[in-house]
Design an enzyme around this catalytic site. Structure first.
Site, mmCIF file in Angstrom:
data_model
loop_
_atom_site.group_PDB
_atom_site.id
_atom_site.type_symbol
_atom_site.label_atom_id
_atom_site.label_comp_id
_atom_site.label_asym_id
_atom_site.label_seq_id
_atom_site.Cartn_x
_atom_site.Cartn_y
_atom_site.Cartn_z
ATOM 1 N N PHE A 360 0.939 -1.377 -0.106
ATOM 2 C CA PHE A 360 0.033 -0.103 -0.076
ATOM 3 C C PHE A 360 0.772 1.136 0.061
ATOM 4 O O PHE A 360 0.479 2.227 -0.515
ATOM 5 C CB PHE A 360 -0.982 0.055 1.201
ATOM 6 C CG PHE A 360 -1.982 -1.259 1.296
ATOM 7 C CD1 PHE A 360 -2.305 -1.720 -0.024
ATOM 8 C CD2 PHE A 360 -2.705 -1.284 2.505
ATOM 9 C CE1 PHE A 360 -3.204 -2.762 0.074
ATOM 10 C CE2 PHE A 360 -3.581 -2.212 2.381
ATOM 11 C CZ PHE A 360 -3.740 -3.162 1.262
ATOM 12 N N HIS A 361 1.965 1.190 0.546
ATOM 13 C CA HIS A 361 2.915 2.461 0.626
ATOM 14 C C HIS A 361 3.727 2.494 -0.511
ATOM 15 O O HIS A 361 4.447 3.485 -0.729
ATOM 16 C CB HIS A 361 4.016 2.200 1.974
ATOM 17 C CG HIS A 361 3.177 2.494 3.165
ATOM 18 N ND1 HIS A 361 2.465 1.362 3.842
ATOM 19 C CD2 HIS A 361 3.129 3.544 3.960
ATOM 20 C CE1 HIS A 361 2.075 1.684 5.011
ATOM 21 N NE2 HIS A 361 2.460 2.936 5.155
ATOM 22 N N GLY A 362 3.539 1.676 -1.340
ATOM 23 C CA GLY A 362 4.750 1.472 -2.617
ATOM 24 C C GLY A 362 5.965 0.845 -2.496
ATOM 25 O O GLY A 362 6.095 0.173 -1.255
#
Length: 458
Positions: A360-362
């Site tokens: 989700f954060h990359g």
């Protein structure tokens, strides 16, 4: 989460979870990174005072500029949240107009914060909404997982090919909030918590609500729909907003001005690590209290996001991850962990949850390292303390025992005090170690930290 449990979304008094659900949360810098453009970041660097400054110099060159500049940037967010409240609660407009006002006010705030970078947010909303609609009408099942996979794929594509690294990093936080909202609607439809798919205007109003669109916190669609209910005006609301706003500014000053001023660079490395980690945590508390303020100003029933006392003096790392960001802990536990547990079992569900949180954060090695470290630490700590509680028959579990528990030795017994304090100290050391990875002085802060940078700090 069933329909009659809508008012339980923010009941965070979780009982001791024997199935491992309290391991879960983000160590979330990106969601709480201040998305305000380069000028503020540069001014903060200029106003960081050395320990040799006097109190008057600290006030003149750090406190005043920090408060002044932050007020300029946050004025729009708070003002439009209040405008939404006043225009939809003093009189009772039709539901469609409430959703339209929510989307309009949130859109104005977002454009003022990010400008052309809003296009990434619009694209994520379009991708998530399209997949959610197709899975609802065509597949009629697994709407949550399909929506989640599609949104994560879009984030990774932007990370690797589609987006400028600096622009993309500055909007990761709001992107995360959008993903969480869209995905939660899909899972709620799967579990029948929602009886129907929200229409376009309802979804846009929910996602762009001015009180949550920038800093969060995440709220469920059922919680958002309470903006259609009569609003209770009272002095407690006004005092709550004022207290939360003052508290968030105190934590901002602690992070920006006072941490470095109180603890000099000349002391040993561990003291510097504790200082830097505390500065990072203070910036998180700032945004947490700010998000409560904006949400309450927009008429949402948000009581708290983080509990600093439980983090600064932790009973365990398990409690730290629970109270670090309670809405996100609830989201991860409800929509990711419980789903994965049915497929993989508890241990692998924990690793899967933290891995998904990293995605989700990359593609950010630093955040992935911190998240997976927390997952491993909390699992080991939880298991160890369960065994110690059994061996010594004492209240030494990772979460506090209920008042009437079966243990012979309570928390105030000598064995309970010794073991609990030992784990508290260990948790503080872990927090300092993990916190120094978020190096605010690095040039990589604007684009995300690389593998080499993280390993160099470690």
């Amino acid at each position: 989460m069933m329909e009659d449990m809508a008012f339980a979304d923010y009941d965070y008094e979780f009982a001791q979870d024997e199935e491992g659900e309290d391991y879960l949360d983000y160590y979330d810098e990106d969601v709480y990174e201040l998305p305000v453009g380069e000028s503020w970041e540069e001014e903060e660097e200029e106003t960081n005072m050395s320990t040799g400054a006097s109190m008057s110099e600290l006030y003149e060159y750090c406190v005043v500029p920090t408060v002044s500049d932050s007020s300029q940037h946050l004025y729009s967010l708070l003002a439009w949240s209040l405008i939404f409240l006043l225009t939809t609660r003093i009189v009772r407009p039709p539901a469609w107009l409430v959703h339209l006002m929510s989307a309009t006010c949130g859109g104005i705030v977002t454009w003022g914060m990010f400008g052309h970078r809003c296009s990434y947010m619009v694209c994520l909303l379009a991708v998530g909404g399209l997949v959610l609609s197709l899975s609802h009408f065509v597949l009629k099942s697994r709407r949550g997982p399909f929506t989640c996979v599609s949104c994560v794929a879009f984030l990774i594509a932007c990370e690797l090919w589609l987006a400028d690294p600096v622009d993309w990093h500055s909007i990761r936080g709001p992107q995360m909030i959008i993903l969480m909202k869209v995905v939660s609607v899909g899972f709620d439809l799967d579990s029948s918590s929602l009886s129907r798919l929200p229409n376009i205007l309802e979804m846009v109003g929910y996602i762009l609500n001015p009180g949550t669109v920038i800093f969060g916190p995440w709220i469920s669609f059922s919680s958002y729909k309470r903006v259609l209910q009569p609003f209770s005006w009272n002095l407690r609301l006004v005092l709550g907003v004022i207290i939360h706003l003052i508290t968030c500014m105190i934590f901002l000053l602690l992070s920006t001005c006072f941490a470095l001023w109180m603890v000099p660079d000349s002391i040993n490395k561990w003291a510097q690590a504790f200082r830097d980690a505390f500065s990072f945590r203070s910036s998180h508390y700032f945004v947490s209290y700010l998000s409560v303020t904006s949400a309450q100003l927009s008429g949402l029933d948000i009581r708290e996001v983080a509990r600093p006392a439980y983090i600064e003096i932790p009973r365990s790392l398990v409690e730290v991850v629970v109270y670090w960001n309670m809405p996100m802990h609830y989201w991860l536990k409800t929509y990711i962990f419980k789903t994965a547990r049915n497929w993989f079992g508890i241990f692998w569900a924990i690793l899967f949850t933290y891995s998904m949180s990293s995605l989700f954060h990359g593609l950010n090695f630093q955040l992935a390292a911190v998240l997976l470290s927390l997952g491993f630490y909390t699992y080991v700590e939880h298991s160890l303390r369960v065994k110690l509680a059994s061996i010594f028959d004492a209240c030494v579990l990772a979460r506090p025992c209920p008042e009437k528990c079966h243990h012979q030795y309570k928390k105030w017994s000598w064995i309970g005090i010794f073991i609990n304090i030992s784990f508290s100290v260990l948790a503080m050391v872990h927090l300092a170690y993990l916190g120094i990875m978020f190096d605010s002085n690095s040039q990589e802060q604007e684009t995300g930290y690389s593998l080499s940078h993280t390993l160099k700090i470690v």
